[in-house]
Design a protein around this motif. Sequence first.
Motif, PDB file in Angstrom:
ATOM      1  N   ASP A   1       0.845  -1.257  -0.120  1.00 55.58           N
ATOM      2  CA  ASP A   1      -0.514  -0.031   0.143  1.00 55.58           C
ATOM      3  C   ASP A   1       1.067   1.089  -0.165  1.00 55.58           C
ATOM      4  OD1 ASP A   1      -2.395  -1.490  -0.117  1.00 55.58           O
ATOM      5  OD2 ASP A   1      -2.725  -1.573   2.694  1.00 55.58           O
ATOM      6  N   GLN A   2       1.905   0.578   0.520  1.00 60.76           N
ATOM      7  CA  GLN A   2       2.563   2.254   0.556  1.00 60.76           C
ATOM      8  C   GLN A   2       4.627   1.728   1.608  1.00 60.76           C
ATOM      9  OE1 GLN A   2       1.071   5.543   3.276  1.00 60.76           O
ATOM     10  NE2 GLN A   2       3.529   6.801   3.335  1.00 60.76           N
ATOM     11  N   GLY A   3       5.425   2.119  -0.136  1.00 57.06           N
ATOM     12  CA  GLY A   3       6.482   1.876  -0.441  1.00 57.06           C
ATOM     13  C   GLY A   3       6.822   2.045  -1.417  1.00 57.06           C
ATOM     14  N   GLN A   4       8.119   1.201  -2.061  1.00 52.89           N
ATOM     15  CA  GLN A   4       8.590   1.781  -3.565  1.00 52.89           C
ATOM     16  C   GLN A   4       8.897   0.545  -4.318  1.00 52.89           C
ATOM     17  OE1 GLN A   4      13.104   3.525  -1.929  1.00 52.89           O
ATOM     18  NE2 GLN A   4      11.729   5.840  -1.778  1.00 52.89           N
ATOM     19  N   ILE A   5       9.647   0.733  -5.170  1.00 52.08           N
ATOM     20  CA  ILE A   5       9.631  -0.231  -6.582  1.00 52.08           C
ATOM     21  C   ILE A   5      10.614   0.401  -6.702  1.00 52.08           C
ATOM     22  CG2 ILE A   5       9.441  -1.334  -8.452  1.00 52.08           C
ATOM     23  CD1 ILE A   5       5.988  -0.741  -7.661  1.00 52.08           C
ATOM     24  N   THR A   6      12.213  -0.659  -7.385  1.00 55.76           N
ATOM     25  CA  THR A   6      13.386   0.277  -7.583  1.00 55.76           C
ATOM     26  C   THR A   6      13.901  -1.584  -8.386  1.00 55.76           C
ATOM     27  OG1 THR A   6      14.865  -1.625  -5.680  1.00 55.76           O
ATOM     28  CG2 THR A   6      13.921   1.152  -5.724  1.00 55.76           C
ATOM     29  N   VAL A   7      14.205  -0.067 -10.142  1.00 56.27           N
ATOM     30  CA  VAL A   7      14.751  -1.286 -10.482  1.00 56.27           C
ATOM     31  C   VAL A   7      16.140  -0.517 -10.904  1.00 56.27           C
ATOM     32  CG1 VAL A   7      14.715  -1.320 -13.192  1.00 56.27           C
ATOM     33  CG2 VAL A   7      12.441  -1.550 -11.913  1.00 56.27           C
ATOM     34  N   PRO A   8      17.446  -1.561 -11.031  1.00 56.93           N
ATOM     35  CA  PRO A   8      18.973  -1.349 -11.359  1.00 56.93           C
ATOM     36  C   PRO A   8      18.465   0.139 -12.207  1.00 56.93           C
ATOM     37  CG  PRO A   8      19.237  -3.481 -11.196  1.00 56.93           C
ATOM     38  CD  PRO A   8      17.463  -2.578 -11.242  1.00 56.93           C
ATOM     39  N   GLY A   9      19.501   1.380 -12.197  1.00 55.61           N
ATOM     40  CA  GLY A   9      20.156   2.013 -13.525  1.00 55.61           C
ATOM     41  C   GLY A   9      18.642   3.137 -13.586  1.00 55.61           C
ATOM     42  N   ARG A  10      17.417   2.860 -12.531  1.00 58.21           N
ATOM     43  CA  ARG A  10      15.939   3.477 -12.944  1.00 58.21           C
ATOM     44  C   ARG A  10      16.076   4.419 -11.673  1.00 58.21           C
ATOM     45  NH1 ARG A  10      12.021  -0.201 -16.663  1.00 58.21           N
ATOM     46  NH2 ARG A  10      13.873  -1.080 -18.046  1.00 58.21           N
ATOM     47  N   PRO A  11      15.431   5.861 -12.063  1.00 57.98           N
ATOM     48  CA  PRO A  11      14.420   6.525 -10.658  1.00 57.98           C
ATOM     49  C   PRO A  11      13.625   5.195 -10.195  1.00 57.98           C
ATOM     50  CG  PRO A  11      14.160   7.952 -12.088  1.00 57.98           C
ATOM     51  CD  PRO A  11      14.852   6.183 -13.299  1.00 57.98           C
ATOM     52  N   HIS A  12      13.000   5.395  -8.476  1.00 61.35           N
ATOM     53  CA  HIS A  12      12.488   4.012  -7.644  1.00 61.35           C
ATOM     54  C   HIS A  12      10.832   4.744  -8.483  1.00 61.35           C
ATOM     55  CE1 HIS A  12      13.488   7.620  -5.091  1.00 61.35           C
ATOM     56  NE2 HIS A  12      12.307   7.420  -4.398  1.00 61.35           N
ATOM     57  N   ILE A  13      10.471   4.102  -7.662  1.00 58.28           N
ATOM     58  CA  ILE A  13       8.709   4.794  -7.568  1.00 58.28           C
ATOM     59  C   ILE A  13       8.013   4.173  -6.396  1.00 58.28           C
ATOM     60  CG2 ILE A  13       6.443   4.432  -8.482  1.00 58.28           C
ATOM     61  CD1 ILE A  13       7.956   2.654 -11.009  1.00 58.28           C
ATOM     62  N   ASP A  14       7.315   5.736  -5.948  1.00 58.98           N
ATOM     63  CA  ASP A  14       6.864   5.395  -4.592  1.00 58.98           C
ATOM     64  C   ASP A  14       5.272   4.966  -4.853  1.00 58.98           C
ATOM     65  OD1 ASP A  14       9.300   6.476  -3.381  1.00 58.98           O
ATOM     66  OD2 ASP A  14       8.979   8.338  -4.392  1.00 58.98           O
ATOM     67  N   ILE A  15       4.494   4.574  -4.133  1.00 54.87           N
ATOM     68  CA  ILE A  15       3.553   3.957  -4.124  1.00 54.87           C
ATOM     69  C   ILE A  15       2.909   4.183  -2.530  1.00 54.87           C
ATOM     70  CG2 ILE A  15       1.787   1.753  -3.750  1.00 54.87           C
ATOM     71  CD1 ILE A  15       4.226   0.238  -5.701  1.00 54.87           C
ATOM     72  N   ARG A  16       2.050   4.427  -2.983  1.00 54.80           N
ATOM     73  CA  ARG A  16       1.458   5.410  -1.842  1.00 54.80           C
ATOM     74  C   ARG A  16      -0.446   5.479  -1.736  1.00 54.80           C
ATOM     75  NH1 ARG A  16       4.842  11.587  -1.814  1.00 54.80           N
ATOM     76  NH2 ARG A  16       6.100  10.901  -1.630  1.00 54.80           N
ATOM     77  N   PRO A  17      -1.220   5.478  -0.930  1.00 55.43           N
ATOM     78  CA  PRO A  17      -2.855   5.185  -0.140  1.00 55.43           C
ATOM     79  C   PRO A  17      -3.208   6.426  -0.939  1.00 55.43           C
ATOM     80  CG  PRO A  17      -1.570   4.085   1.652  1.00 55.43           C
ATOM     81  CD  PRO A  17      -0.646   4.967   0.546  1.00 55.43           C
ATOM     82  N   TYR A  18      -3.851   6.804  -1.965  1.00 61.35           N
ATOM     83  CA  TYR A  18      -4.212   8.302  -2.519  1.00 61.35           C
ATOM     84  C   TYR A  18      -4.753   8.724  -1.116  1.00 61.35           C
ATOM     85  CZ  TYR A  18      -7.547  11.500  -4.916  1.00 61.35           C
ATOM     86  OH  TYR A  18      -8.012  12.628  -5.831  1.00 61.35           O
ATOM     87  N   GLY A  19      -4.902   8.758  -0.301  1.00 62.85           N
ATOM     88  CA  GLY A  19      -5.973   9.689   1.093  1.00 62.85           C
ATOM     89  C   GLY A  19      -5.095  10.044   1.365  1.00 62.85           C
ATOM     90  N   VAL A  20      -3.624   9.561   1.518  1.00 63.82           N
ATOM     91  CA  VAL A  20      -2.553  10.587   2.119  1.00 63.82           C
ATOM     92  C   VAL A  20      -1.565  11.577   0.873  1.00 63.82           C
ATOM     93  CG1 VAL A  20      -1.842   8.767   3.585  1.00 63.82           C
ATOM     94  CG2 VAL A  20      -0.925   8.984   1.862  1.00 63.82           C
ATOM     95  N   ALA A  21      -2.059  11.404  -0.364  1.00 61.79           N
ATOM     96  CA  ALA A  21      -1.408  12.391  -1.559  1.00 61.79           C
ATOM     97  C   ALA A  21      -1.478  13.533  -1.372  1.00 61.79           C
ATOM     98  CB  ALA A  21      -1.764  11.888  -2.431  1.00 61.79           C
ATOM     99  N   GLU A  22      -2.268  14.378  -0.404  1.00 60.85           N
ATOM    100  CA  GLU A  22      -2.180  15.213  -0.170  1.00 60.85           C
ATOM    101  C   GLU A  22      -1.276  15.981   0.609  1.00 60.85           C
ATOM    102  OE1 GLU A  22      -6.275  19.214   0.239  1.00 60.85           O
ATOM    103  OE2 GLU A  22      -6.730  16.710   0.470  1.00 60.85           O
ATOM    104  N   LEU A  23      -0.969  14.986   1.801  1.00 62.86           N
ATOM    105  CA  LEU A  23      -0.330  15.708   2.762  1.00 62.86           C
ATOM    106  C   LEU A  23       0.859  15.479   2.247  1.00 62.86           C
ATOM    107  CD1 LEU A  23      -2.343  14.497   5.415  1.00 62.86           C
ATOM    108  CD2 LEU A  23      -2.391  16.832   5.253  1.00 62.86           C
TER     109      LEU A  23
END
Length: 252
Positions: free
Chosen positions: A79-101
């Motif tokens: 629900d909340q974390g990061q995906i990392t692939v070598p040589g690329r920027p990581h991707i953040d994953i977040r619940p929609y409800g915290v996006a505004e903050l």
Amino acid sequence: MPALDRLEQWFTGIDNPRWARSGRPRIVVVEAARHAPRAVAAYGSGSATVWVRQEGAEEPVPAGSARDVVTFHGSFLADQGQITVPGRPHIDIRPYGVAELADITGPTVLRITDDEDFSAFLRDADRSRAGGPFPAHLTDRRVLLADLAGLGAPAERSGPADRLLIRPDGTVSTSPTGGRLGRVGDDPADLERQWRGHLAGSRRPCPVCLSGVLAERDRVDALAERPWLGDYLRAVEQRRWSPPVPAGGRPG
């Protein structure tokens, strides 16, 4: 947004004209490397891209007929974390409800993970519909809202012919928040029949991709009350890719 470009269709479940030049390959995410050989054999033919979670440096990349196999660290299931692939920027994953903050610092995927996230999404849409501004966390080019196919957007690219998720227990869905369609190794035609059966039984697409976190009746009722949600999501997408407005000037 190179880190998300290849995964945009998988995350959203919708067709985007910007993806057409790449041929819209099926994307398969495998959350446990032990399932990778079966996933590659069953779903990795042709132009498919298979993403395999690598839990340790010793994990081998599976051989098979897939045109492209990518290993990643982290988890698409979180629900909340990061995906990392070598040589690329990581991707953040977040619940929609915290996006505004939360601050957006790079490629980010917002996900509906429960009723509260869904309510926050609907409130933002209602506010914009009533003349308020579009949410800044949706109009940022670095941000994707996952599973648009279940939130009022067209769902023609949301099925197992286009995107698959293999969970660690071997069950198959189209999304981390979606319901089960079968098990790894099941014939793709069987998975497609299961998916289309769910579509036939619902008044709003896509009934699979959010069925693990939302009651279908609540989702359908909310979408039926807002038949304009598709237009809202298209407007958000247009705003995401509009040229920035210079200070004191017009869009370039």
